[in-house]
Scaffold this active site. Sequence first.
Site, PDB file in Angstrom:
ATOM      1  N   CYS A 220     -17.048   7.875  31.745  1.00 50.23           N
ATOM      2  CA  CYS A 220     -18.286   7.873  32.528  1.00 50.23           C
ATOM      3  C   CYS A 220     -19.471   7.395  31.695  1.00 50.23           C
ATOM      4  O   CYS A 220     -19.465   7.454  30.474  1.00 50.23           O
ATOM      5  CB  CYS A 220     -18.575   9.268  33.060  1.00 50.23           C
ATOM      6  SG  CYS A 220     -17.199  10.029  33.933  1.00 50.23           S
TER       7      CYS A 220
ATOM      8  N   ARG B 194     -18.510   1.460  32.287  1.00 52.16           N
ATOM      9  CA  ARG B 194     -17.853   2.664  31.789  1.00 52.16           C
ATOM     10  C   ARG B 194     -17.234   3.504  32.910  1.00 52.16           C
ATOM     11  O   ARG B 194     -16.476   4.451  32.642  1.00 52.16           O
ATOM     12  CB  ARG B 194     -18.851   3.526  31.005  1.00 52.16           C
ATOM     13  CG  ARG B 194     -19.424   2.856  29.784  1.00 52.16           C
ATOM     14  CD  ARG B 194     -20.397   3.784  29.096  1.00 52.16           C
ATOM     15  NE  ARG B 194     -19.711   4.946  28.542  1.00 52.16           N
ATOM     16  CZ  ARG B 194     -19.246   5.022  27.314  1.00 52.16           C
ATOM     17  NH1 ARG B 194     -19.367   3.991  26.491  1.00 52.16           N
ATOM     18  NH2 ARG B 194     -18.648   6.111  26.886  1.00 52.16           N
TER      19      ARG B 194
ATOM     20  N   TRP C 259     -16.220   7.759  36.237  1.00 53.42           N
ATOM     21  CA  TRP C 259     -14.792   7.445  36.279  1.00 53.42           C
ATOM     22  C   TRP C 259     -14.090   8.777  36.499  1.00 53.42           C
ATOM     23  O   TRP C 259     -14.156   9.668  35.658  1.00 53.42           O
ATOM     24  CB  TRP C 259     -14.332   6.783  34.983  1.00 53.42           C
ATOM     25  CG  TRP C 259     -12.912   6.300  35.033  1.00 53.42           C
ATOM     26  CD1 TRP C 259     -12.483   5.093  35.490  1.00 53.42           C
ATOM     27  CD2 TRP C 259     -11.742   7.014  34.604  1.00 53.42           C
ATOM     28  NE1 TRP C 259     -11.105   5.006  35.371  1.00 53.42           N
ATOM     29  CE2 TRP C 259     -10.631   6.169  34.838  1.00 53.42           C
ATOM     30  CE3 TRP C 259     -11.522   8.277  34.055  1.00 53.42           C
ATOM     31  CZ2 TRP C 259      -9.329   6.550  34.524  1.00 53.42           C
ATOM     32  CZ3 TRP C 259     -10.224   8.661  33.756  1.00 53.42           C
ATOM     33  CH2 TRP C 259      -9.146   7.808  33.999  1.00 53.42           C
TER      34      TRP C 259
ATOM     35  N   ASN D 286     -19.923  13.688  30.783  1.00 54.65           N
ATOM     36  CA  ASN D 286     -18.818  12.787  30.466  1.00 54.65           C
ATOM     37  C   ASN D 286     -17.825  13.570  29.630  1.00 54.65           C
ATOM     38  O   ASN D 286     -18.183  14.124  28.596  1.00 54.65           O
ATOM     39  CB  ASN D 286     -19.329  11.568  29.685  1.00 54.65           C
ATOM     40  CG  ASN D 286     -18.218  10.608  29.305  1.00 54.65           C
ATOM     41  OD1 ASN D 286     -17.104  10.695  29.826  1.00 54.65           O
ATOM     42  ND2 ASN D 286     -18.503   9.694  28.403  1.00 54.65           N
ATOM     43  N   GLY D 287     -16.586  13.651  30.077  1.00 55.71           N
ATOM     44  CA  GLY D 287     -15.583  14.399  29.342  1.00 55.71           C
ATOM     45  C   GLY D 287     -14.787  15.307  30.263  1.00 55.71           C
ATOM     46  O   GLY D 287     -14.847  15.182  31.488  1.00 55.71           O
TER      47      GLY D 287
ATOM     48  N   GLU E 199      -0.036  -9.068  25.471  1.00 52.93           N
ATOM     49  CA  GLU E 199      -1.462  -9.082  25.794  1.00 52.93           C
ATOM     50  C   GLU E 199      -1.738  -9.929  27.032  1.00 52.93           C
ATOM     51  O   GLU E 199      -2.558  -9.564  27.880  1.00 52.93           O
ATOM     52  CB  GLU E 199      -2.254  -9.599  24.587  1.00 52.93           C
ATOM     53  CG  GLU E 199      -3.747  -9.783  24.820  1.00 52.93           C
ATOM     54  CD  GLU E 199      -4.478  -8.498  25.161  1.00 52.93           C
ATOM     55  OE1 GLU E 199      -5.648  -8.587  25.589  1.00 52.93           O
ATOM     56  OE2 GLU E 199      -3.902  -7.395  25.037  1.00 52.93           O
TER      57      GLU E 199
ATOM     58  N   LYS F  55      -3.481  -8.509  30.486  1.00 52.28           N
ATOM     59  CA  LYS F  55      -4.689  -9.079  31.073  1.00 52.28           C
ATOM     60  C   LYS F  55      -4.489  -9.378  32.561  1.00 52.28           C
ATOM     61  O   LYS F  55      -5.351  -9.107  33.386  1.00 52.28           O
ATOM     62  CB  LYS F  55      -5.090 -10.365  30.337  1.00 52.28           C
ATOM     63  CG  LYS F  55      -5.725 -10.140  29.013  1.00 52.28           C
ATOM     64  CD  LYS F  55      -7.112  -9.526  29.160  1.00 52.28           C
ATOM     65  CE  LYS F  55      -7.437  -8.570  28.054  1.00 52.28           C
ATOM     66  NZ  LYS F  55      -6.660  -7.369  27.925  1.00 52.28           N
TER      67      LYS F  55
ATOM     68  N   GLU G 192      -4.369  -6.097  34.522  1.00 57.55           N
ATOM     69  CA  GLU G 192      -5.649  -5.392  34.553  1.00 57.55           C
ATOM     70  C   GLU G 192      -6.591  -5.933  35.618  1.00 57.55           C
ATOM     71  O   GLU G 192      -7.236  -5.151  36.322  1.00 57.55           O
ATOM     72  CB  GLU G 192      -6.349  -5.511  33.186  1.00 57.55           C
ATOM     73  CG  GLU G 192      -5.810  -4.606  32.108  1.00 57.55           C
ATOM     74  CD  GLU G 192      -6.567  -4.783  30.810  1.00 57.55           C
ATOM     75  OE1 GLU G 192      -6.979  -3.774  30.231  1.00 57.55           O
ATOM     76  OE2 GLU G 192      -6.750  -5.942  30.372  1.00 57.55           O
TER      77      GLU G 192
ATOM     78  N   HIS H 295      18.815  -9.780  27.925  1.00 58.36           N
ATOM     79  CA  HIS H 295      19.326  -8.411  27.896  1.00 58.36           C
ATOM     80  C   HIS H 295      18.782  -7.591  29.068  1.00 58.36           C
ATOM     81  O   HIS H 295      18.701  -6.368  28.979  1.00 58.36           O
ATOM     82  CB  HIS H 295      18.965  -7.735  26.569  1.00 58.36           C
ATOM     83  CG  HIS H 295      19.654  -8.349  25.390  1.00 58.36           C
ATOM     84  ND1 HIS H 295      20.973  -8.087  25.075  1.00 58.36           N
ATOM     85  CD2 HIS H 295      19.212  -9.241  24.465  1.00 58.36           C
ATOM     86  CE1 HIS H 295      21.305  -8.775  23.999  1.00 58.36           C
ATOM     87  NE2 HIS H 295      20.262  -9.494  23.615  1.00 58.36           N
TER      88      HIS H 295
ATOM     89  N   LYS I  56     -14.146   1.008  30.578  1.00 58.92           N
ATOM     90  CA  LYS I  56     -14.142   0.295  29.293  1.00 58.92           C
ATOM     91  C   LYS I  56     -13.774   1.202  28.133  1.00 58.92           C
ATOM     92  O   LYS I  56     -12.961   0.846  27.294  1.00 58.92           O
ATOM     93  CB  LYS I  56     -15.535  -0.305  29.057  1.00 58.92           C
ATOM     94  CG  LYS I  56     -15.631  -1.140  27.790  1.00 58.92           C
ATOM     95  CD  LYS I  56     -14.779  -2.377  27.893  1.00 58.92           C
ATOM     96  CE  LYS I  56     -14.918  -3.258  26.678  1.00 58.92           C
ATOM     97  NZ  LYS I  56     -13.982  -4.394  26.699  1.00 58.92           N
TER      98      LYS I  56
END
Length: 612
Positions: free
Chosen positions: A2, A27, A74, A100-101, A485, A489, A492, A508, A607
């Site tokens: 947040c 955030r 968030w 936040n937390g 990566e 991306k 996301e 495999h 983020k």
Amino acid sequence: MCGIVGYVGKKKAYPILLSGLKRLEYRGYDSTGIALIENGEIDVHKKEGKVRELEQITENQSFKSTIGIGHTRWATHGEPNDVNAHPHVSNSGNLAIIHNGIIENYGSLKKDLIQRGYTFESDTDTEVFVNFIEDIKKSENLSLEDALRIALTKVIGAYAIAIISMDTPNKLVAARKGSPLVLGLGKDEFYLASDATPIIEHTNEVIYLKDEEIVVMENGEYHIKDSRDIPQTPYIQTLELELEAIEKGGHDHFMHKEIFEQPISIADCMRGRLNAEKGELTLGGIRNYAKALQNAERIVIIACGTSWHAGLVAEYIFEDLCRIPVEVEYASEFRYRNPVINEGDIVIAISQSGETADTLAAIELAKSKGAIVLGVVNTVGSSISRVSHEGAYLHAGPEIGVASTKAFTAQLTVLYMIALKAAKNKGTIAENRFQQLLRELSLIPSKVEKALQSNDKIEEISDMFKNASNFLYLGRGYNFPVALEGALKLKEISYIHAEGYPAAEMKHGPIALIDENMPVVVIATRDSSYDKIVSNIQEVKARKGVVIAVVTEGDSLIPGMADFTIEVPSTHESLMPLVSVIPLQLLSYHIAVMRGANVDQPRNLAKSVTVE
């Protein structure tokens, strides 16, 4: 996660809070809200959705308050909706809080408060928290800051909080533990925020609050004390951040801007450290532990997400150059499996924000076992930079897009320089090879610039695959982490399912997925695995797979096999991830834009992950 913002001073608080929330929206953007003290009452406005939703319901109101708090969320406890949005107000309406937390023992606190007659509208731990503070304040007849101090000794978890009270309409109180909080110092006014981005347009003098510190701001003065009520002498920092760095600068999205900033951000990582003409490499940030690094029997890299992928590349680099065994660990799993850490082990913690909760917890465990921790972070003054023994800043500038791009290449650059310096000190690299790699590294910004010139071609390829349901990414050696990566991306920001694999592992299992509807992105640059990757492409084509190949400039073999090719400049094999990742970033960006996705603020993500 947040984002929180606060202001107390002589200016109208509302526009400052609203602007700050827009800066912090990366955030968290499930819901947003503000609380002001207007006409002797706490006036709360909050709304599910982004900051623009809040702006719409408040734009016609005339707020005069000079004190207030704001929050962009968030969600952790309780689904995103108007009721669960912050700020939360105590039962009496006297206190308002943003948080936040996570308060881990909120359940037992809530049960006790209900027995005392308190009621709750939301599903959040934060509403429990504010009523717990109020209960202590009333029962003990304490000031707001003293009640908060006692409350914080009884809660378990992480927090960055800000509180206002009707009883003291000119006082703003805040505290932190495990979640970042920055205090901005103005002339007879103060700003609070989760990071410096909302503050820089008002002042460049800031204090990064430490864990378990409480700050009280009132009547143009501020006081900081620790959890034992002992006054603290803070370190005031001058921000070097420029306002232009947190603006889009003519780009449609922050992610687009940050992808195209990489020639500059990589060069900034090397500035003052690498001098290829003189053959010099200086890393002052790890000077005191340079011998410990070169003599280490083992290196453990801890990180999450994109930073973990950078760690995987670093594993190849350190083992090749320094001949030191390396393990790469998910920070989120590291401390839950009783890891074997020996005194003198080197632990490298990688984090863009420097506030990643899992990585911080892993650092504390490693330190308790005698490890030496080197932090590789982007954000100056962040928690990881403070708890590490030493480390190196990326100097990549602020990264606002939730999907990390320039931080990844900056992390690779810094990690490469650390490995080169350690190898030089240890004597595991010949002088001519050391000089060659210095020169090659110094050329990377210009090669990234050239790789970005494929943007238009990548946009055309993206248009052909924007409706795909699945992607497979393949790479070998140094390019295997790049495949991971690239797949991350795409997942996301476009919400297309994608998986990254070592190319040889395809047969495999994943080869069963390949048909004419499966796009396969192959990082197939010329390196020691080139012949093998050619064979892997042939295996995909034999099963009617569609191949998008990232190849070295001038390659004449793979373009005759692949359906689409994207060229990147030639460089040393160990440096290729810095170049080969660029087309994958652009591919994910363009596909996401074409699908109408919110590129900078993808759903369900934030983020900085400051909760476990």
